[in-house]
Design an enzyme around this catalytic site. Structure first.
Site, PDB file in Angstrom:
ATOM      1  CG  HIS A  96       2.226   9.044   1.028  1.00 21.34           C
ATOM      2  ND1 HIS A  96       0.567   8.825  -0.414  1.00 21.34           N
ATOM      3  CD2 HIS A  96       2.332   7.584   0.707  1.00 21.34           C
ATOM      4  CE1 HIS A  96       1.166   7.870  -0.290  1.00 21.34           C
ATOM      5  NE2 HIS A  96       1.963   6.680  -0.165  1.00 21.34           N
ATOM      6  CG  ASN A 169      -1.765   4.722  -2.643  1.00 23.35           C
ATOM      7  OD1 ASN A 169      -1.838   5.596  -2.488  1.00 23.35           O
ATOM      8  ND2 ASN A 169      -1.436   3.354  -3.297  1.00 23.35           N
ATOM      9  CG  HIS A 360      -1.712   3.137  11.883  1.00 19.83           C
ATOM     10  ND1 HIS A 360      -1.648   1.359  11.024  1.00 19.83           N
ATOM     11  CD2 HIS A 360      -0.398   2.054  12.814  1.00 19.83           C
ATOM     12  CE1 HIS A 360      -0.773   1.228  11.505  1.00 19.83           C
ATOM     13  NE2 HIS A 360      -0.111   1.470  12.650  1.00 19.83           N
ATOM     14  CE1 TYR A 383       1.971   2.393   6.612  1.00 19.64           C
ATOM     15  CE2 TYR A 383       1.346   4.883   6.264  1.00 19.64           C
ATOM     16  CZ  TYR A 383       0.699   3.460   5.310  1.00 19.64           C
ATOM     17  OH  TYR A 383       1.064   3.083   4.632  1.00 19.64           O
TER      18      TYR A 383
END
Ligand code: HEM
Length: 732
Positions: A96, A169, A360, A383
């Site tokens: 990402h 997403n 996160h 994360y």
């Protein structure tokens, strides 16, 4: 003084032109924006200084021993400037990396106390500031926005009870079921290790090698090969939390929940041919679109949707709720729309905000809790771990964009780049020196308490039985698509698999597709010269060393009998031309009255007209008026627009017909199924077959206002897919 600088300086929280402001004059997203003000730096009307605030007299020359002499080590001004520059870069995100972000607000429609005790979901009068980052997954920071890829949709809610991050997403499922496979997936999709090619693309051997041996990815593959993976705009995508989460109310009652974001502009995509061309004409297309929409006040909006499932129904489905490769079909559990997200302000500084923001999935607030989805469980570790490296230490929560608006007090101390000056001498608990502070918070006072899910099971490296149906929902997705969507999936697979160097991977993939749908496999195979054959060996090679491979093979799918209309984009919002870009193609001698009328009517409907001409400057109008050119044909293509209008004016049309770029412009728009309009002589520039095409609108010179409503309706419908077969015959 630069305009935007002045805006920033004088108006708390920017938005100096009044856009997105509340009645008290502050932008709607102002709580967090106000908090960020303390960190804003602006050199306008200020003196140039070193980092130590020493005024600088000469920023043009290093300190030298004489005008032609060597530079001196003593030059602390030079050393400070260069040292800072040398350290300007931080590692890009491991996935990402390419993203764009904006500030905004969230507001719930009705109190949701029955479902959750999360405070930000209780009061319709309250706005919660948010920061939202959209991203692609595979490409580097500088890669094209138009890659065929999943889009990240990460929302940070700065609630009064701390930060809640919904890190989702634009596709509701994922490639893998267990987080332990994430590094494998990402290594497979990233550029190949020997020559670092291809960038931001899955069309290469390592990706499809992995996928063709991992049948659990097949549902996700259907989505990624669909038009969902090439959005028209970040503003026109759905968002999904993917995993099943829990909502817990004040009484401690829990329910399962799937989070959705529904864009008010509908879900729209570009064609793959457009994506390829946009990547050349404007690789920042999505980033720019988001930025410009917000700057011009066309604030992107989504509704938050919830699919609620009672705990007693946990096992009521054919699939496992913990399996992130499965959706809960909306026809089984409807999506309730419970609130609205509005993005109303661009960041001031890309690095400070968009790059340094740290999302996160483990950032939850009381009232929101996890499930045992094994992908989610792994993410809960990953994360912070990666951010420790990317942001350089354990204090990245103190970076302004990451700071909650709620106060932070704990006994965490020190570490690189610590900002807080903790004055308490007792950095431990229990303590008496600090009066026992900071104190723990009872559940009733808002303390976070994990939902007490019973766990009594052997420690094993296994998956639940229901996880092994890998094909039913892939088939459901395929059968729910409209014909044009199916065509695009077939073309996408032909493109991706056609790029492979190893025929064996291609053949294996086509074989795998037979288990999704025989027709799909045959159609894909036709373009690849591959005869589909049902795989005879084990399909799944993701098998533990000592396990019986048979036990790890996909189960016989329960073939779905009915499509799920919610999975198709065909039924999406198609009634607005708001924020759509319309090219008005013109040259000297153009019917300037027609340009003015159409521009006015498009703008009134919220569309964004731009005059495109063979050259920049001002055109001579046919009726003595002048027409200002916004962009020249040399710098744009119709792929950057949603629709094209060709006004009349014989000299203008004569010039455009001689100009290959202008002819290509119109023909490409036609090929890409966009709305076209022309008046008077402008019709001569349109391709043939227009009389039967509902997205081509024509009229006399005097009929601009008459045809405008039809043109706007055609723009609202996004594309006339029925034209696709005819468009393919146009060689552009
Ligand atoms: C449902 C599956 C997943 C979704 C929806 C998802 C979503 C996202 C999103 C949206 C971002 C970008 C955040 C941003 O804008 O800064 C991101 C970053 C990231 N994801 Fe995931 N992800 C998923 C699975 C995983 C898994 C399984 C792992 C690892 C076990 C993982 C590790 C990461 C890492 C390391 C980053 C970079 C974070 C950073 O550097 O700040 N993701 N993910």
């Amino acid at each position: 003084m630069a305009d935007d600088k002045r805006r920033n300086k004088k108006v708390p929280g920017k938005g100096g032109n009044g856009r997105g402001q509340r009645s008290n004059g502050k932008p709607a997203s102002s709580d967090k924006i106000d908090a960020l003000d303390a960190f804003r730096e602006d050199g306008t009307d200020e003196r140039l200084t070193t980092d130590q605030a020493v005024p600088i007299n000469d920023d043009q020359n290093t300190l030298k021993a004489g005008p032609r002499g060597p530079s001196l080590l003593e030059d602390f001004i030079f050393r400070e400037k260069i040292t800072h520059f040398d350290h300007e870069r931080i590692p890009e995100r491991v996935v990402h990396a390419r993203g764009a972000a904006a500030h905004g607000v969230f507001r719930v429609y009705e109190p949701l106390g029955r479902l959750t005790r999360a405070a930000f979901l209780q009061d319709p009068a309250k706005t919660t500031p948010v920061f939202v980052r959209f991203s692609t997954v595979a490409g580097s920071r500088g890669s094209t926005d138009l890659a065929r890829d999943v889009r990240g949709f990460a929302v940070k809610f700065y609630t009064d009870e701390g930060n809640f991050d919904l890190v989702g997403n634009n596709i509701p499922v994922f490639f893998i079921q267990d987080a332990v496979k994430f590094p494998d997936l990402i290594h497979a999709v990233k550029p190949e290790p020997h020559h670092e090619m291809p960038q931001a693309a899955s069309a290469h051997d390592t990706f499809w090698d992995f996928i063709s041996l991992m049948p659990e990815s097949m549902h996700m593959i259907m989505w990624v090969m669909s038009d969902r993976a090439i959005p028209r705009s970040l503003r026109m995508m759905e968002g999904f939390g993917v995993h099943t989460f829990r909502l817990v109310n004040e009484r401690g009652e829990a329910r399962f929940v799937k989070f959705h974001w529904k864009p008010l502009l509908g879900v729209h995509s570009v064609l793959w041919d457009e994506a390829l061309k946009i990547s050349g004409k404007d690789p920042d297309f999505h980033r720019r679109d988001l930025w410009e929409a917000i700057e011009t006040g066309a604030f992107p909006e989504w509704e938050l949707g919830l699919q609620m499932i009672e705990e007693k129904d946990e096992h009521a489905f054919d699939f496992d709720l913990l399996d992130p490769t499965k959706i809960v079909p909306e026809e089984l559990v409807p999506v309730q729309r419970v609130g609205r997200l509005t993005l109303d302000r661009n960041p001031d500084n890309f690095f400070a905000e968009t790059e340094q923001v740290a999302f996160h999935p483990g950032h939850v607030v009381p009232g929101i809790d996890f499930t045992d989805d094994p992908l989610l469980q792994g993410r809960l570790f990953s994360y912070t771990d990666t951010q420790l490296l990317r942001l350089g230490g354990p204090n990245f929560h103190e970076i302004p964009i990451n700071r909650p608006v709620a106060p932070v007090h704990n006994n965490q101390r020190d570490g690189l780049m610590r900002q807080a000056i903790s004055v308490s001498r007792a950095a431990y608990h229990p303590n008496s020196i600090g009066g026992g502070c900071p104190v723990q918070v009872g559940r009733r006072d808002g303390g976070f308490v994990s939902h007490p899910v019973p766990v009594n099971a052997p420690k094993v490296r296994q998956r639940s039985e229901k996880f092994f149906d890998h094909f039913s929902q892939a088939t459901l997705f395929w059968m729910s698509q409209s014909d044009p969507e199916k065509d695009h999936i077939v073309s996408a697979l032909q493109f991706e698999l056609g790029k492979l160097e190893r025929p064996a991977i291609r053949e294996r993939m086509v074989g795998m597709l037979t288990l999704v749908d025989e027709t799909l496999a045959t159609r894909v195979g036709e373009g690849l010269g591959v005869t589909p054959r049902r795989p005879d060996g084990p399909l799944n090679l993701s098998v533990p060393a000592d396990a019986d491979p048979k036990a790890h093979q996909p189960h016989r799918p329960k073939k779905p009998t009915r499509p799920s209309p919610a999975l198709s984009m065909a039924g999406t919002v198609k009634d607005t031309a708001k924020s759509r870009k319309v090219a008005i193609l013109a040259a000297d001698g153009v019917d300037d009255a027609a340009v003015a009328t159409m521009s006015r009517l498009l703008t009134a409907a919220g569309a964004v007209p731009k005059v495109i001409a063979p050259r920049l400057g001002t055109l001579k109008g046919a009726r003595s008026g002048a027409v200002k050119v916004d962009m020249s044909l040399a710098t744009v293509g119709s792929v950057l627009f949603d629709a094209v209008y060709v006004p009349g004016g014989a000299p203008s049309i004569a010039a455009l017909r001689q100009d290959g770029a202008a002819v290509l412009f119109v023909h490409e728009a036609y090929k890409h199924c966009k709305a076209l309009a022309a008046t008077g002589a402008g019709t001569e520039l349109l391709p043939e077959a227009r009389s039967t095409d509902e997205a081509i609108v024509v009229g006399e010179d005097t009929q601009v206002a008459k045809i405008a409503p039809d043109f706007l309706r055609a723009i609202g419908r996004h594309r006339n897919w029925a034209r696709e077969a005819a468009g393919k015959r146009i060689p552009v």
